[in-house]
Design a protein around this motif. Structure first.
Motif: not given
Length: 64
Positions: A33-35, A38-40, A45-46
């Motif tokens: 998840l680091e790469g 935040s938008r992605r 998450a939806l």
């Protein structure tokens, strides 16, 4: 008469909304998840509706 069992894998992957729609979670939100931006990650998450092609099979697995 014996009852049909719900498919254990399917009940973990799909949920049915109040209006009867089948929803699923999106892939790619488990690790690395680091790469990812935040938008992605927010978009991933939806929950998404199950595609029309897979709907009938998913409903059958859920015993609906």
């Amino acid at each position: 008469m014996p009852k049909n069992k719900t498919h254990s894998g399917a009940k973990k992957r799909f949920r049915v909304t109040g209006s009867g729609k089948l929803m699923r979670e999106q892939a790619n939100k488990r690790h690395l998840l680091e790469g990812k931006s935040s938008r992605r990650k927010r978009k991933l998450a939806l929950d998404q509706p199950v595609s029309r092609a897979d709907r009938r099979q998913a409903k059958k697995l859920l015993g609906r």
